[in-house]
Design an enzyme around this catalytic site. Structure first.
Site, PDB file in Angstrom:
ATOM      1  N   ALA A  32       0.867  -1.193   0.000  1.00 51.29           N
ATOM      2  CA  ALA A  32       0.000   0.000   0.000  1.00 51.29           C
ATOM      3  C   ALA A  32       0.899   1.238   0.000  1.00 51.29           C
ATOM      4  O   ALA A  32       0.773   2.125   0.836  1.00 51.29           O
ATOM      5  CB  ALA A  32      -0.956  -0.011   1.182  1.00 51.29           C
ATOM      6  N   HIS A  37       6.854   5.988   1.474  1.00 54.81           N
ATOM      7  CA  HIS A  37       7.701   4.841   1.127  1.00 54.81           C
ATOM      8  C   HIS A  37       8.665   5.225  -0.008  1.00 54.81           C
ATOM      9  O   HIS A  37       9.827   4.852   0.018  1.00 54.81           O
ATOM     10  CB  HIS A  37       6.849   3.660   0.625  1.00 54.81           C
ATOM     11  CG  HIS A  37       5.958   3.059   1.662  1.00 54.81           C
ATOM     12  ND1 HIS A  37       4.593   3.178   1.632  1.00 54.81           N
ATOM     13  CD2 HIS A  37       6.239   2.312   2.753  1.00 54.81           C
ATOM     14  CE1 HIS A  37       4.072   2.524   2.651  1.00 54.81           C
ATOM     15  NE2 HIS A  37       5.041   2.007   3.356  1.00 54.81           N
ATOM     16  N   GLN A 155       9.564   1.662  16.588  1.00 51.10           N
ATOM     17  CA  GLN A 155       9.979   0.528  15.761  1.00 51.10           C
ATOM     18  C   GLN A 155      11.441   0.705  15.329  1.00 51.10           C
ATOM     19  O   GLN A 155      12.239  -0.239  15.371  1.00 51.10           O
ATOM     20  CB  GLN A 155       9.058   0.425  14.544  1.00 51.10           C
ATOM     21  CG  GLN A 155       9.557  -0.521  13.471  1.00 51.10           C
ATOM     22  CD  GLN A 155       8.567  -0.716  12.341  1.00 51.10           C
ATOM     23  OE1 GLN A 155       7.625  -1.474  12.476  1.00 51.10           O
ATOM     24  NE2 GLN A 155       8.774  -0.033  11.227  1.00 51.10           N
ATOM     25  N   SER A 187       0.681   7.493   5.825  1.00 48.06           N
ATOM     26  CA  SER A 187       0.512   6.134   6.327  1.00 48.06           C
ATOM     27  C   SER A 187      -0.400   5.381   5.370  1.00 48.06           C
ATOM     28  O   SER A 187      -1.307   5.977   4.766  1.00 48.06           O
ATOM     29  CB  SER A 187      -0.151   6.201   7.714  1.00 48.06           C
ATOM     30  OG  SER A 187      -0.702   4.951   8.040  1.00 48.06           O
ATOM     31  N   ARG A 189      -2.618   3.554   6.177  1.00 46.73           N
ATOM     32  CA  ARG A 189      -3.969   3.542   6.753  1.00 46.73           C
ATOM     33  C   ARG A 189      -4.765   4.785   6.344  1.00 46.73           C
ATOM     34  O   ARG A 189      -5.987   4.790   6.461  1.00 46.73           O
ATOM     35  CB  ARG A 189      -3.878   3.495   8.282  1.00 46.73           C
ATOM     36  CG  ARG A 189      -3.358   2.176   8.805  1.00 46.73           C
ATOM     37  CD  ARG A 189      -3.586   2.058  10.293  1.00 46.73           C
ATOM     38  NE  ARG A 189      -3.404   0.699  10.734  1.00 46.73           N
ATOM     39  CZ  ARG A 189      -2.241   0.161  11.087  1.00 46.73           C
ATOM     40  NH1 ARG A 189      -1.154   0.885  11.060  1.00 46.73           N
ATOM     41  NH2 ARG A 189      -2.165  -1.096  11.463  1.00 46.73           N
TER      42      ARG A 189
END
Ligand code: PAF
Length: 282
Positions: A32, A37, A155, A187, A189
């Protein structure tokens, strides 16, 4: 663009690359893909002669099975996006079986307490899942450099700890948070946000920026109270946590010290979509 679905195939390709002494940069993703990214991929392309991107929705890091089911899977579009950056990227898009050999269970890790702060309190087992998949991917790809976004700052710190404790020979590079023009941290999401919530979501970063200003003159406790009040008044966003923490050990701050660096972390529900963000405070 070369797409590999089996680890033996990508391992063979990487063996060839290594015999030519080329440096390998690695960007692990759950697909996604968005501009955030692509920013990581561009950073990797700057530093390395070959870049590998993995696309794998890792089941062992989801504490919420519904979230795993609904996680967007858009391989074709992801490949197109990567191609728009470079046609030379190697994509590793394995199946669950290729990664886990029929046993999708997480290993248990000790990250020296980093795993019990913030996200660790609300997402049981999440960082064991992240540790398991990142360790496996690093073993398969054997990159020189691996790139992670600071949106998932906890993370990032945990992966640095993983690499240090397990002596994995790779340099972990943290990249700045990539934001929409309205400040919302990018994100995967975000595409699931319904209209009202999408409009409301930039409030998160706006509040973080004001919290940063306030932290210059006020205590962590006062700033936290202020943020909690702001969210309590908000019609669409529900605060799960706001924490000001030491940027190294992620422990929440009781007193400020001059030689320490601090960050503010937030997790918010916009309807059923959980959004996280953070900001450096000094
Ligand atoms: O940040 C993510 O997208 C994931 O946690 C990662 C690092 C790709 C592991 O599945």
């Amino acid at each position: 663009m070369k797409i590999f679905s089996e680890k033996t195939q990508i391992q063979n390709a990487i063996k060839q690359i290594k015999t030519r002494d080329l440096s390998v940069g690695f960007v692990p993703t759950m697909g996604a893909l968005h501009e955030g990214h692509l920013f990581l991929v561009k950073e990797a392309l700057k530093d390395n002669q070959v870049v590998v991107v993995s696309i794998f929705v890792n089941p062992t890091q989801f504490d919420n099975k519904e979230d795993l089911k609904k996680y967007p899977r858009t391989l074709e579009k992801d490949v197109e996006l990567l191609e728009s950056v470079s046609k030379d990227i190697l994509v590793y898009a394995p199946t669950v079986n290729d990664i886990y050999d029929g046993q999708a269970v997480a290993e248990e890790f000790n990250f020296d307490g980093l795993e019990f702060e913030m996200e660790g309190k609300f997402r049981t087992g999440h960082f064991d899942g992240v540790g398991t998949i990142v360790k496996r991917l690093l073993e398969i790809i054997t990159p020189d450099n691996a790139y992670f976004g600071k949106k998932d700052y906890q993370q990032l710190m945990i992966i640095k700890k993983l690499v240090e404790k397990r002596q994995i020979p790779v340099k972990i590079i943290g990249c700045d948070i990539y934001r929409e023009a309205n400040g919302l941290a990018m994100s995967s999401r975000n595409v699931r946000l319904k209209e009202d919530y999408k409009e409301a979501a930039p409030f998160i970063y706006k509040t973080l920026k004001t919290a940063k200003e306030k932290f210059g003159t006020r205590s962590a406790k006062e700033v936290t109270k202020w943020v909690e009040n702001e969210f309590a008044k908000h019609q669409f966003l529900t605060l799960e946590y706001f924490i000001i923490a030491d940027a190294e050990n992620l422990k929440s701050v009781k007193r400020k010290y001059k030689n320490k660096t601090y960050r503010a972390f937030v997790a918010v529900y916009a309807d059923e979509i959980r959004l996280i963000d953070n900001i450096a405070l000094n």
